[in-house]
Write an enzyme that holds these catalytic residues in place. Structure first.
Site, PDB file in Angstrom:
ATOM      1  N   TYR A 198      49.286  64.837 -47.136  1.00 22.59           N
ATOM      2  CA  TYR A 198      48.051  64.885 -46.086  1.00 22.59           C
ATOM      3  C   TYR A 198      47.221  63.313 -46.289  1.00 22.59           C
ATOM      4  O   TYR A 198      46.654  62.902 -45.530  1.00 22.59           O
ATOM      5  CB  TYR A 198      47.120  65.884 -46.274  1.00 22.59           C
ATOM      6  CG  TYR A 198      46.697  66.244 -47.555  1.00 22.59           C
ATOM      7  CD1 TYR A 198      45.559  65.808 -48.314  1.00 22.59           C
ATOM      8  CD2 TYR A 198      47.122  67.519 -48.203  1.00 22.59           C
ATOM      9  CE1 TYR A 198      45.115  65.947 -49.347  1.00 22.59           C
ATOM     10  CE2 TYR A 198      46.829  68.027 -49.331  1.00 22.59           C
ATOM     11  CZ  TYR A 198      45.660  67.280 -50.016  1.00 22.59           C
ATOM     12  OH  TYR A 198      45.500  67.673 -51.257  1.00 22.59           O
ATOM     13  N   LYS A 239      34.822  61.623 -29.405  1.00 22.02           N
ATOM     14  CA  LYS A 239      33.849  60.508 -29.498  1.00 22.02           C
ATOM     15  C   LYS A 239      32.410  61.008 -29.246  1.00 22.02           C
ATOM     16  O   LYS A 239      32.017  61.231 -28.117  1.00 22.02           O
ATOM     17  CB  LYS A 239      34.240  59.576 -28.297  1.00 22.02           C
ATOM     18  CG  LYS A 239      33.565  58.242 -28.626  1.00 22.02           C
ATOM     19  CD  LYS A 239      33.874  57.170 -27.595  1.00 22.02           C
ATOM     20  CE  LYS A 239      33.110  55.843 -27.447  1.00 22.02           C
ATOM     21  NZ  LYS A 239      33.635  55.116 -26.216  1.00 22.02           N
ATOM     22  N   GLU A 254      42.089  57.763 -25.289  1.00 19.80           N
ATOM     23  CA  GLU A 254      43.701  58.180 -24.893  1.00 19.80           C
ATOM     24  C   GLU A 254      44.420  57.240 -25.445  1.00 19.80           C
ATOM     25  O   GLU A 254      45.626  57.797 -26.053  1.00 19.80           O
ATOM     26  CB  GLU A 254      43.941  58.047 -23.368  1.00 19.80           C
ATOM     27  CG  GLU A 254      43.199  59.160 -22.716  1.00 19.80           C
ATOM     28  CD  GLU A 254      41.730  58.805 -22.194  1.00 19.80           C
ATOM     29  OE1 GLU A 254      40.966  58.029 -22.954  1.00 19.80           O
ATOM     30  OE2 GLU A 254      41.282  59.592 -21.213  1.00 19.80           O
TER      31      GLU A 254
END
Length: 119
Positions: A53, A98, A73
Site C-alpha cells: 500500500y 473534490k 475524470e
C-alpha cells in the site's frame, strides 16, 4: 478475493478548467480498492511478493502532484490505468473526490470500477 484498500488519501493538485483553478492547489481525496491474484503469492514470504500500500500511495502522489489536470475524470482514469499496469491488479475501484468544488454541496467526485482480465 483479497482487497487492499486505501481510504481518504489526500493530495493537493492543480485541477480545473477555469483560469483561477490553474493557479491554486486544490484538495483531491482518493478512496481505492484493489484486488490481486493471491495464488501468485502462495508460499512466498518476501515483502516484494505482495501488493504494498505504501507503493500504491506513493504512485498516486507522484502522478497527481506532477501535472495540471482539467477534470477529475482525467485523474481517475490515469490512476486506474497506471495501477492496473504497474501492480497487475485484476479488479480496481477508484473514487476521486473534490470537496468544496460546488458551494452548495459538501463533495463532488467520480467513481470508476474495472475488472481486468490478466492472462
Amino acid at each position: 478475493m483479497n482487497i487492499l484498500f486505501i481510504e481518504r488519501l489526500t493530495v493537493m493538485a492543480y485541477i480545473g478548467i477555469y483560469d483561477w483553478e490553474k493557479k491554486y492547489l486544490q484538495k483531491l481525496i482518493f478512496d481505492l480498492q484493489l484486488s490481486y491474484n493471491t495464488a501468485v503469492f502462495l508460499g512466498e514470504t518476501s515483502i516484494v511478493s505482495y501488493l504494498d500500500y505504501t507503493h500504491v500511495s506513493q504512485t498516486i502522489l507522484d502522478l497527481v502532484s506532477k501535472k495540471h489536470f482539467y477534470l477529475i475524470e482525467d485523474v481517475a482514469n490515469l490512476i486506474v490505468n497506471t495501477l492496473v499496469k504497474k501492480f497487475c491488479v485484476c479488479w480496481i475501484s477508484v473514487k476521486v473526490s473534490k470537496p468544496g468544488a460546488i458551494r452548495d454541496a459538501s463533495n463532488v467526485g467520480i467513481y470508476i470500477e474495472r475488472k481486468v482480465n490478466i492472462s
